[in-house]
Design a protein around this motif. Structure first.
Motif, short mmCIF file in Angstrom:
data_model
loop_
_atom_site.label_atom_id
_atom_site.label_comp_id
_atom_site.label_asym_id
_atom_site.label_seq_id
_atom_site.Cartn_x
_atom_site.Cartn_y
_atom_site.Cartn_z
N HIS A 117 44.79 45.08 41.43
CA HIS A 117 43.61 45.41 42.22
C HIS A 117 42.67 46.31 41.43
O HIS A 117 41.44 46.19 41.53
CB HIS A 117 44.02 46.10 43.53
CG HIS A 117 44.68 45.17 44.51
ND1 HIS A 117 44.36 43.83 44.59
CD2 HIS A 117 45.66 45.38 45.44
CE1 HIS A 117 45.10 43.26 45.54
NE2 HIS A 117 45.90 44.18 46.06
N ARG A 118 43.22 47.24 40.65
CA ARG A 118 42.38 48.15 39.87
C ARG A 118 41.62 47.41 38.78
O ARG A 118 40.41 47.57 38.63
CB ARG A 118 43.23 49.26 39.25
CG ARG A 118 43.76 50.30 40.22
CD ARG A 118 44.57 51.35 39.48
NE ARG A 118 43.74 52.08 38.52
CZ ARG A 118 44.23 52.93 37.63
NH1 ARG A 118 45.55 53.12 37.56
NH2 ARG A 118 43.44 53.57 36.80
N ASP A 120 40.97 44.25 38.49
CA ASP A 120 40.07 43.19 38.96
C ASP A 120 38.69 43.73 39.29
O ASP A 120 37.72 42.96 39.39
CB ASP A 120 40.66 42.50 40.20
CG ASP A 120 41.75 41.50 39.83
OD1 ASP A 120 41.89 41.20 38.64
OD2 ASP A 120 42.45 41.03 40.74
N THR A 121 38.57 45.05 39.46
CA THR A 121 37.25 45.63 39.72
C THR A 121 36.48 45.87 38.43
O THR A 121 35.29 46.19 38.47
CB THR A 121 37.40 46.98 40.45
OG1 THR A 121 38.08 47.92 39.61
CG2 THR A 121 38.18 46.81 41.75
N ILE A 122 37.14 45.71 37.28
CA ILE A 122 36.48 45.93 35.98
C ILE A 122 35.78 44.64 35.56
O ILE A 122 36.43 43.64 35.26
CB ILE A 122 37.49 46.35 34.91
CG1 ILE A 122 38.23 47.63 35.33
CG2 ILE A 122 36.81 46.56 33.57
CD1 ILE A 122 39.38 47.99 34.41
N ASP A 123 34.47 44.67 35.58
CA ASP A 123 33.69 43.49 35.21
C ASP A 123 32.65 43.93 34.18
O ASP A 123 31.76 44.73 34.49
CB ASP A 123 33.01 42.88 36.43
CG ASP A 123 32.38 41.53 36.12
OD1 ASP A 123 32.67 40.98 35.04
OD2 ASP A 123 31.61 41.04 36.95
#
Length: 325
Positions: A117-118, A120-123
């Protein structure tokens, strides 16, 4: 740490931390007997890890590199760092986008839910520097070949993109690979020119075999990154512009700061600011100040003021020629 799986992971993390571990110290860290340590070491060997048993009064263990890549162990911070690095791979300038995407998918697949979850927020999206096109990607094999010759201190032979077809391969002593703004460079001593040269890796085609080994030379200023940055600025050895000046612009600071680059902006009231900047020549610096499309006053030093005069005369002549046509 009584659970075998948890103990095994902890043992592996200990072995990855340092080269040699006395058996008694491992047993104490794991709160088990030396015999249990030996059994756990055997289990890791069965998983593909090369662990060497050291002889001596106390014995010990060493984790060595293997022929194949075994399962890896990362803590939370390492896992996040890997994801960030892989997502930003396209900005590296090396042609590894597809392998990086596959590696990222492999890592994400085995992450625990809390970490997935952590990350997956890195874009991460990358854009080229303002006014420039994306740098050509460097072939990973070129990077490996150049880096290997640099590490082994072997004379490197290569063709360069600007060379003619009949030119012999260049011969250099490769000293350091340097990256800046998505481009990769080789700092080398050119054996033909008898001087330091900087080559772009995306323009190099290494030749085999490499030449003999050489004794490394001292890079001017001792720091290769600083030396390369200085050369890009037209300076000799120090990472600073050879021409530095300042002037007052009839613009508020907030309108200048986003475009000032490495210049220094100081507020002078609410509608003016003082800008100190540098360039490789005085005329180039005067042109750079003119890009702000504002009144310019209090120019210093005299060399910069003279450069404004030179440009003004040059522009007037250009205008006169245009009218004559």
């Amino acid at each position: 740490m009584s659970r075998p799986t948890s103990r095994l992971l902890y043992l592996l993390s200990l072995l990855q931390m340092r080269r040699d571990w006395p058996g008694s110290v491992l047993a104490e860290r794991l709160d088990v007997t030396p015999r249990t340590v030996r059994r756990d070491v055997e289990r890791l060997r069965e998983m593909g890890y090369r662990i060497t048993a050291m002889k001596g009064p106390d014995g010990g263990y060493r984790l060595d590199a293997g022929a194949e890549l075994p399962p890896m162990l990362f803590d939370d911070e390492q896992a996040v760092a890997l994801v960030v690095a892989l997502r930003a791979a396209s900005a590296s300038g090396i042609g590894i986008d597809e392998p990086a995407a596959r590696a990222l998918a492999s890592i994400r697949h085995v992450l625990p839910t809390r970490l997935r979850h952590r990350v997956d927020t890195i874009d991460v999206s990358t854009i080229p520097a303002t006014g420039s096109s994306p740098p050509p990607a460097v072939d990973p094999e070129v990077l490996v070949a150049v880096s290997a010759a640099t590490h082994r201190r072997e004379v490197l032979r290569f063709a360069y993109a600007s060379d003619t077809a009949d030119r012999p391969a260049r011969r250099v002593e490769p000293h350091h690979v340097v990256t800046a703004s998505g481009r990769w460079y080789l700092l080398a001593w050119d054996l033909n020119e008898d001087d330091w040269r900087i080559y772009r890796l995306d323009r190099m085609a290494p030749r085999t075999p490499t030449g003999p080994q050489f004794a490394p030379r001292d890079v001017p200023g001792s720091n290769p990154g600083t030396y390369v940055a200085a050369r890009f600025k037209g300076s000799g050895h120090a990472d600073q512009w050879p021409c530095v000046g300042e002037a007052t612009l009839a613009l508020p600071p907030e309108q200048v700061i986003p475009f000032a680059g490495d210049g220094v902006v100081t507020a002078v009231g609410h509608d003016k600011c003082r800008l100190r900047a540098g360039s490789w020549s005085w005329t180039a610096l005067a042109t750079w100040f003119g890009r702000f499309d504002a009144e310019i006053t209090d120019v210093a030093p005299e060399e910069l003021a003279h450069a404004f005069t030179t440009l003004a005369d040059r522009f007037r002549r250009a205008r006169a020629l245009h009218r004559a046509e």
